[in-house]
Scaffold this active site. Structure first.
Site, PDB file in Angstrom:
ATOM      1  N   SER A 216       0.830  -1.210   0.000  1.00 13.63           N
ATOM      2  CA  SER A 216       0.000   0.000   0.000  1.00 13.63           C
ATOM      3  C   SER A 216       0.862   1.257   0.000  1.00 13.63           C
ATOM      4  O   SER A 216       2.008   1.238   0.428  1.00 13.63           O
ATOM      5  CB  SER A 216      -0.897   0.021   1.238  1.00 13.63           C
ATOM      6  OG  SER A 216      -1.617  -1.171   1.360  1.00 13.63           O
TER       7      SER A 216
HETATM    8  N1  SAH Z   1       0.091  -4.932   4.186  1.00 18.06           N
HETATM    9  C1  SAH Z   1       0.694  -5.434   3.002  1.00 18.06           C
HETATM   10  C2  SAH Z   1      -0.211  -5.239   1.809  1.00 18.06           C
HETATM   11  C3  SAH Z   1      -0.255  -6.441   0.932  1.00 18.06           C
HETATM   12  S1  SAH Z   1      -1.523  -6.464  -0.271  1.00 18.06           S
HETATM   13  C4  SAH Z   1       2.091  -4.864   2.790  1.00 18.06           C
HETATM   14  O1  SAH Z   1       2.523  -4.024   3.580  1.00 18.06           O
HETATM   15  O2  SAH Z   1       2.752  -5.287   1.853  1.00 18.06           O
HETATM   16  C5  SAH Z   1      -2.765  -7.432   0.529  1.00 18.06           C
HETATM   17  C6  SAH Z   1      -2.438  -8.852   0.805  1.00 18.06           C
HETATM   18  O3  SAH Z   1      -3.607  -9.480   1.287  1.00 18.06           O
HETATM   19  C7  SAH Z   1      -1.969  -9.677  -0.381  1.00 18.06           C
HETATM   20  O4  SAH Z   1      -0.695 -10.188  -0.133  1.00 18.06           O
HETATM   21  C8  SAH Z   1      -3.012 -10.812  -0.464  1.00 18.06           C
HETATM   22  O5  SAH Z   1      -2.466 -12.061  -0.831  1.00 18.06           O
HETATM   23  C9  SAH Z   1      -3.515 -10.837   0.951  1.00 18.06           C
HETATM   24  N2  SAH Z   1      -4.833 -11.469   1.145  1.00 18.06           N
HETATM   25  C10 SAH Z   1      -5.939 -11.405   0.359  1.00 18.06           C
HETATM   26  N3  SAH Z   1      -6.924 -12.149   0.896  1.00 18.06           N
HETATM   27  C11 SAH Z   1      -6.431 -12.706   2.030  1.00 18.06           C
HETATM   28  C12 SAH Z   1      -6.944 -13.594   3.018  1.00 18.06           C
HETATM   29  N4  SAH Z   1      -8.178 -14.083   2.966  1.00 18.06           N
HETATM   30  N5  SAH Z   1      -6.145 -13.945   4.050  1.00 18.06           N
HETATM   31  C13 SAH Z   1      -4.892 -13.471   4.150  1.00 18.06           C
HETATM   32  N6  SAH Z   1      -4.331 -12.651   3.237  1.00 18.06           N
HETATM   33  C14 SAH Z   1      -5.086 -12.264   2.190  1.00 18.06           C
END
Ligand code: SAH
Length: 266
Positions: A110
């Site tokens: 993000s």
């Molecule tokens: N906070 C992260 C943002 C990653 S993007 C950072 O700092 O990089 C959001 C993430 O949510 C992705 O990696 C995706 O795989 C994950 N995601 C989506 N659905 C999910 C679920 N049901 N359980 C766990 N992770 C999930």
């Protein structure tokens, strides 16, 4: 308050286990020491970014303040965590721009302004640190590292094995004993760590899963993107849910753009 669960504990769907992130072989000062020596926070940027990232982070934080982020703890955490260590070396020189960046497997880290905004909402002006926090969507681990400075304990779940492993690798250089990385489906929350003072999602679904509300402590706050309205494909809003003794209060905030929340693991 319930006692925190003993570790190692297992997440039902996962073949892995919660992994407190420990220091790597090279000595690094603990992130939580009152004031780490300047050298710890101003390393040479690994990715050809110039000799010192501290100044770049400082100007990023100034921009965040100009955008309306006021919370001193959040600003301090954003100043401390080195975002360039969480992105691909080729993207290192964009690490402190206010932009989301690809982290592999179709996912993105993000924007700093969104991480700061959500952390500020999550803290809600609390005088001290938050208690236990659950993050859904570890991704590259950047936001988890920021949260680890704002909370007593952070449980962060990722459904993609590749990113769960990458986050662990990215976090290896930090000494973050209060951060527990979990591999599993975050739509189910993580009941063993409940109740949580705060829950934050980095991926947006059609609705807030009931498990998250159930696992939120009374007095706790959840911040998550959700799809806006039926048929609103691609449209999301930021939602704040406050759980009180009287029930649950939902507040809809600005439009946002997050990757989709998906069920199951991969
Ligand atoms: N906070 C992260 C943002 C990653 S993007 C950072 O700092 O990089 C959001 C993430 O949510 C992705 O990696 C995706 O795989 C994950 N995601 C989506 N659905 C999910 C679920 N049901 N359980 C766990 N992770 C999930």
């Amino acid at each position: 308050m319930k006692q925190r669960p003993l570790f190692p504990a297992r997440l039902d769907l996962s073949s892995g286990r919660p992994t407190p992130v420990r220091a790597a072989s090279q000595p690094a000062p603990p992130m939580h020491s009152a004031r780490a020596p300047a050298t710890a926070l101003s390393p040479r940027l690994a990715h050809g970014h110039g000799p010192d990232s501290t100044a770049v982070r400082r100007s990023m934080v100034l921009r965040l303040q100009q955008q309306g982020v006021n919370d001193a703890q959040v600003l301090s955490a954003m100043r401390t965590i080195e975002r360039h260590r969480f992105v691909d070396s080729a993207l290192g020189n964009q690490a402190y721009e206010d932009t989301s960046l690809p982290i592999g497997l179709g996912q993105t880290i993000s924007k700093p302004s969104v991480v700061a905004r959500m952390a500020e909402l999550l803290r809600n002006g609390a005088p001290g640190k938050l208690g236990r926090v659950l993050e859904i969507g570890t991704g590259c681990g950047y936001q988890a590292a920021v949260l680890s400075l704002l909370a007593a304990e952070v449980y962060s779940i990722e459904r993609l094995r590749g990113l769960h492993d990458k986050a662990r690798e990215n976090l290896r250089h930090l000494r973050v004993p209060n951060l527990h990385l979990l591999f599993g489906d975050g739509m189910l929350g993580y009941a063993k760590g409940a109740p949580y003072a705060a829950i934050i999602a980095a991926a947006g679904g059609e609705a807030i899963p009931q498990a998250w509300i159930d696992q939120l402590a009374v007095g706790g706050r959840l911040v998550a993107p959700v799809s806006a309205g039926a048929g609103g494909i691609g449209m999301q809003v930021l939602m704040v849910v406050d759980k009180t003794a009287l029930g649950v209060r939902q507040t809809v905030l600005e439009a946002v753009h997050f990757v989709p929340l998906k069920s199951g693991i991969a």
